[in-house]
Write a protein that holds these residues in place. Structure first.
Motif, PDB file in Angstrom:
ATOM      1  N   ASP A 117     -17.373  -0.662   3.625  1.00  0.00           N
ATOM      2  CA  ASP A 117     -16.650  -0.065   2.496  1.00  0.00           C
ATOM      3  C   ASP A 117     -17.380   1.160   1.962  1.00  0.00           C
ATOM      4  O   ASP A 117     -16.758   2.181   1.629  1.00  0.00           O
ATOM      5  CB  ASP A 117     -16.468  -1.090   1.373  1.00  0.00           C
ATOM      6  CG  ASP A 117     -15.301  -2.021   1.622  1.00  0.00           C
ATOM      7  OD1 ASP A 117     -14.449  -1.688   2.463  1.00  0.00           O
ATOM      8  OD2 ASP A 117     -15.220  -3.079   0.974  1.00  0.00           O
ATOM      9  N   ILE A 118     -18.696   1.068   1.857  1.00  0.00           N
ATOM     10  CA  ILE A 118     -19.477   2.208   1.368  1.00  0.00           C
ATOM     11  C   ILE A 118     -19.360   3.384   2.342  1.00  0.00           C
ATOM     12  O   ILE A 118     -19.212   4.547   1.927  1.00  0.00           O
ATOM     13  CB  ILE A 118     -20.951   1.811   1.171  1.00  0.00           C
ATOM     14  CG1 ILE A 118     -21.076   0.822  -0.001  1.00  0.00           C
ATOM     15  CG2 ILE A 118     -21.820   3.038   0.927  1.00  0.00           C
ATOM     16  CD1 ILE A 118     -22.475   0.284  -0.203  1.00  0.00           C
ATOM     17  N   LEU A 148      -8.887   7.485  -7.554  1.00  0.00           N
ATOM     18  CA  LEU A 148      -7.813   7.026  -6.675  1.00  0.00           C
ATOM     19  C   LEU A 148      -8.353   6.614  -5.311  1.00  0.00           C
ATOM     20  O   LEU A 148      -7.902   5.630  -4.720  1.00  0.00           O
ATOM     21  CB  LEU A 148      -6.779   8.145  -6.511  1.00  0.00           C
ATOM     22  CG  LEU A 148      -5.471   7.815  -5.787  1.00  0.00           C
ATOM     23  CD1 LEU A 148      -4.619   6.885  -6.631  1.00  0.00           C
ATOM     24  CD2 LEU A 148      -4.700   9.087  -5.472  1.00  0.00           C
ATOM     25  N   PHE A 149      -9.353   7.356  -4.822  1.00  0.00           N
ATOM     26  CA  PHE A 149      -9.924   7.074  -3.511  1.00  0.00           C
ATOM     27  C   PHE A 149     -11.123   6.132  -3.585  1.00  0.00           C
ATOM     28  O   PHE A 149     -11.720   5.825  -2.554  1.00  0.00           O
ATOM     29  CB  PHE A 149     -10.349   8.380  -2.830  1.00  0.00           C
ATOM     30  CG  PHE A 149      -9.216   9.115  -2.182  1.00  0.00           C
ATOM     31  CD1 PHE A 149      -8.924   8.929  -0.843  1.00  0.00           C
ATOM     32  CD2 PHE A 149      -8.423   9.982  -2.903  1.00  0.00           C
ATOM     33  CE1 PHE A 149      -7.874   9.604  -0.236  1.00  0.00           C
ATOM     34  CE2 PHE A 149      -7.373  10.662  -2.315  1.00  0.00           C
ATOM     35  CZ  PHE A 149      -7.100  10.470  -0.977  1.00  0.00           C
ATOM     36  N   SER A 150     -11.490   5.690  -4.771  1.00  0.00           N
ATOM     37  CA  SER A 150     -12.677   4.854  -4.934  1.00  0.00           C
ATOM     38  C   SER A 150     -12.321   3.386  -5.133  1.00  0.00           C
ATOM     39  O   SER A 150     -13.133   2.616  -5.651  1.00  0.00           O
ATOM     40  CB  SER A 150     -13.508   5.351  -6.128  1.00  0.00           C
ATOM     41  OG  SER A 150     -13.939   6.668  -5.909  1.00  0.00           O
ATOM     42  N   GLY A 151     -11.123   3.013  -4.737  1.00  0.00           N
ATOM     43  CA  GLY A 151     -10.704   1.627  -4.910  1.00  0.00           C
ATOM     44  C   GLY A 151     -11.586   0.628  -4.187  1.00  0.00           C
ATOM     45  O   GLY A 151     -11.668  -0.536  -4.581  1.00  0.00           O
ATOM     46  N   ALA A 152     -12.286   1.088  -3.133  1.00  0.00           N
ATOM     47  CA  ALA A 152     -13.164   0.179  -2.398  1.00  0.00           C
ATOM     48  C   ALA A 152     -14.252  -0.391  -3.293  1.00  0.00           C
ATOM     49  O   ALA A 152     -14.797  -1.464  -3.000  1.00  0.00           O
ATOM     50  CB  ALA A 152     -13.800   0.900  -1.207  1.00  0.00           C
ATOM     51  N   ALA A 153     -14.579   0.298  -4.383  1.00  0.00           N
ATOM     52  CA  ALA A 153     -15.585  -0.221  -5.314  1.00  0.00           C
ATOM     53  C   ALA A 153     -15.128  -1.546  -5.911  1.00  0.00           C
ATOM     54  O   ALA A 153     -15.932  -2.464  -6.122  1.00  0.00           O
ATOM     55  CB  ALA A 153     -15.857   0.800  -6.420  1.00  0.00           C
ATOM     56  N   PHE A 154     -13.831  -1.669  -6.183  1.00  0.00           N
ATOM     57  CA  PHE A 154     -13.292  -2.925  -6.707  1.00  0.00           C
ATOM     58  C   PHE A 154     -13.343  -4.021  -5.642  1.00  0.00           C
ATOM     59  O   PHE A 154     -13.600  -5.187  -5.948  1.00  0.00           O
ATOM     60  CB  PHE A 154     -11.856  -2.722  -7.184  1.00  0.00           C
ATOM     61  CG  PHE A 154     -11.724  -1.781  -8.346  1.00  0.00           C
ATOM     62  CD1 PHE A 154     -11.954  -2.214  -9.643  1.00  0.00           C
ATOM     63  CD2 PHE A 154     -11.375  -0.456  -8.144  1.00  0.00           C
ATOM     64  CE1 PHE A 154     -11.839  -1.346 -10.711  1.00  0.00           C
ATOM     65  CE2 PHE A 154     -11.256   0.423  -9.204  1.00  0.00           C
ATOM     66  CZ  PHE A 154     -11.493  -0.020 -10.495  1.00  0.00           C
ATOM     67  N   GLU A 174      -9.520 -10.991  -3.443  1.00  0.00           N
ATOM     68  CA  GLU A 174     -10.154  -9.835  -2.814  1.00  0.00           C
ATOM     69  C   GLU A 174      -9.214  -9.133  -1.846  1.00  0.00           C
ATOM     70  O   GLU A 174      -9.143  -7.894  -1.825  1.00  0.00           O
ATOM     71  CB  GLU A 174     -11.421 -10.271  -2.087  1.00  0.00           C
ATOM     72  CG  GLU A 174     -12.179  -9.100  -1.468  1.00  0.00           C
ATOM     73  CD  GLU A 174     -13.391  -9.531  -0.675  1.00  0.00           C
ATOM     74  OE1 GLU A 174     -13.932  -8.683   0.059  1.00  0.00           O
ATOM     75  OE2 GLU A 174     -13.786 -10.716  -0.784  1.00  0.00           O
ATOM     76  N   THR A 175      -8.501  -9.898  -1.033  1.00  0.00           N
ATOM     77  CA  THR A 175      -7.587  -9.258  -0.086  1.00  0.00           C
ATOM     78  C   THR A 175      -6.431  -8.578  -0.811  1.00  0.00           C
ATOM     79  O   THR A 175      -5.948  -7.529  -0.381  1.00  0.00           O
ATOM     80  CB  THR A 175      -7.044 -10.286   0.920  1.00  0.00           C
ATOM     81  OG1 THR A 175      -6.611 -11.463   0.232  1.00  0.00           O
ATOM     82  CG2 THR A 175      -8.121 -10.691   1.906  1.00  0.00           C
ATOM     83  N   PHE A 176      -5.997  -9.156  -1.934  1.00  0.00           N
ATOM     84  CA  PHE A 176      -4.962  -8.510  -2.749  1.00  0.00           C
ATOM     85  C   PHE A 176      -5.448  -7.155  -3.250  1.00  0.00           C
ATOM     86  O   PHE A 176      -4.755  -6.130  -3.110  1.00  0.00           O
ATOM     87  CB  PHE A 176      -4.591  -9.407  -3.932  1.00  0.00           C
ATOM     88  CG  PHE A 176      -3.913  -8.677  -5.060  1.00  0.00           C
ATOM     89  CD1 PHE A 176      -2.590  -8.280  -4.944  1.00  0.00           C
ATOM     90  CD2 PHE A 176      -4.599  -8.394  -6.236  1.00  0.00           C
ATOM     91  CE1 PHE A 176      -1.967  -7.588  -5.975  1.00  0.00           C
ATOM     92  CE2 PHE A 176      -3.981  -7.711  -7.268  1.00  0.00           C
ATOM     93  CZ  PHE A 176      -2.660  -7.315  -7.144  1.00  0.00           C
ATOM     94  N   VAL A 177      -6.648  -7.119  -3.825  1.00  0.00           N
ATOM     95  CA  VAL A 177      -7.205  -5.862  -4.339  1.00  0.00           C
ATOM     96  C   VAL A 177      -7.366  -4.864  -3.203  1.00  0.00           C
ATOM     97  O   VAL A 177      -7.051  -3.675  -3.348  1.00  0.00           O
ATOM     98  CB  VAL A 177      -8.562  -6.123  -5.034  1.00  0.00           C
ATOM     99  CG1 VAL A 177      -9.248  -4.803  -5.394  1.00  0.00           C
ATOM    100  CG2 VAL A 177      -8.361  -6.962  -6.282  1.00  0.00           C
ATOM    101  N   SER A 178      -7.838  -5.330  -2.047  1.00  0.00           N
ATOM    102  CA  SER A 178      -8.050  -4.450  -0.902  1.00  0.00           C
ATOM    103  C   SER A 178      -6.748  -3.773  -0.472  1.00  0.00           C
ATOM    104  O   SER A 178      -6.709  -2.562  -0.238  1.00  0.00           O
ATOM    105  CB  SER A 178      -8.639  -5.253   0.250  1.00  0.00           C
ATOM    106  OG  SER A 178      -8.797  -4.452   1.390  1.00  0.00           O
TER     107      SER A 178
END
Length: 364
Positions: free
Chosen positions: A190-191, A217-223, A253-257
């Motif tokens: 993710d990083i 918007l592009f930093s959703g991977a942080a969540f 987690e998969t929902f957020v992803s």
């Protein structure tokens, strides 16, 4: 909200997000021009359905029981012909399947993002190379997670063995190999994926007021990273409730992803909605127009056609080459909304920025 209801609600929202993504892409490029990521994301949605079913079965049908979190005394006291033993064996098998589905979803989403980034970075210095490296990293890390899931416990049937104690590595709910390998490789990948679009966004010549929401918007991977860490900690510290707690956080987690990975794709529709609510400044340039537009999908490196002596501040009206046209479609206008009457090509620091009118109301 009960855990079972929560899981189905999250699944419904994730599938809705994927449907919205398909709608946006259908309107912008048409199904004939769908790319690989347009198929990988729906596939991730299908696997999410299977994961949710597995999580539901562990809690609702098998009472959240597995062969994990048991003392040696408790193991000896379990009648192997009892209902409890049946639930623990079945629950353990479902947990193994659930882990594989969980990893499959996360890595499908990562591959989908990589394909999307490959379109955003075509012709932009070293970024395409970094995207190609992302494919290699994702393939290797996915293989590593799957091998750790399948080979960490031998013989394999010990994954659902109750007595004697099969050992920590053969407890599918809280195996250190399962938890640590997956969470570490998940965070690392993710990083790395975050490192692809964020530098590009930061160097684009737009105001800080607009850079911040775009980078968010592009930093959703942080969540996703946060949810992954919480899930790992929960599994390792929940005790007897670890199976159900781990299943809940897998769905979360998969929902957020899925949701945050689709936000950059569906942002044209979001922009349209914000405009109707009078919040168009979130997606529009601040101040007076400068005659320069910087849609992320329009960035192209100039080809060598005898223009190498062009000054950095000089404006050029030369049309794009066939290579430039084929490098980008008109489907990823991220940084600005092009003016309908803009047809010029702007050259800044030997980077061409092309504006192409489009609307979700008109077929591509």
């Amino acid at each position: 909200m009960s855990s079972n209801v929560e899981a189905w609600v999250l699944l419904s929202l994730a599938l809705f997000t994927i449907i919205v993504r398909i709608f946006v892409r259908w309107k912008l490029v048409g199904p004939a021009n769908f790319q690989l990521d347009d198929y990988l994301m729906p596939l991730a949605g299908i696997v999410f359905v299977l994961e949710t079913v597995a999580a539901y079965l562990v809690v609702a049908k098998y009472q959240g029981l597995t062969n994990s979190y048991m003392t040696d005394e408790e193991r000896k006291g379990v009648d192997l012909r009892s209902k409890e033993a049946y639930n623990r064996v079945a629950g353990s098998k479902i947990q193994i399947i659930g882990w594989s589905l969980y990893v499959a979803i996360l890595w499908l989403v990562k591959f989908s993002l990589s394909v999307f980034y490959s379109r955003l970075t075509t012709g932009l210095q070293s970024l395409p190379t970094r995207v190609r490296l992302a494919y290699v990293i994702l393939a290797v890390t996915w293989a590593a997670t799957q091998l750790s899931l399948l080979l960490s416990c031998q013989p394999f049937h010990a994954f659902w063995q109750i007595s004697p104690n099969p050992g920590k590595l053969c407890q599918p709910t809280n195996s250190p190999v399962y938890v640590l390998v997956v969470v570490i490789l998940n965070i690392i990948t993710d990083i790395y994926l975050l490192s692809i679009p964020l530098p590009l966004l930061w160097t684009v010549n737009i105001s800080l007021k607009r850079k911040v929401p775009l980078m968010a918007l592009f930093s959703g991977a942080a969540f996703v990273i946060t949810a992954s860490i919480i899930r790992a900690v929960t599994i390792m510290s929940s005790g007897p409730d670890g199976a159900s707690a781990g299943s809940k956080w897998a769905c979360r987690e998969t929902f957020v992803s899925i949701v945050v990975s689709n936000l950059p794709i569906i942002q044209p529709l979001l922009r349209k909605g914000f405009k109707k609510m009078g919040l168009s400044q979130l997606f529009s340039s601040s101040g007076k127009p400068s005659g320069q537009t910087y849609p992320l999908s329009g960035l192209k490196t100039l080809t060598n056609r005898g223009d190498r002596n062009t000054k950095k501040s000089k404006m050029s009206t030369a049309g794009p080459t066939q290579t430039q046209v084929s490098a980008w479609g008109s489907d990823e206008h991220i940084l600005t909304e092009p003016e309908p009457t803009s047809k010029d090509i702007t050259v800044v620091s030997e980077t061409v920025v092309q504006s192409e009118p489009w609307s979700l109301d008109e077929p591509a």
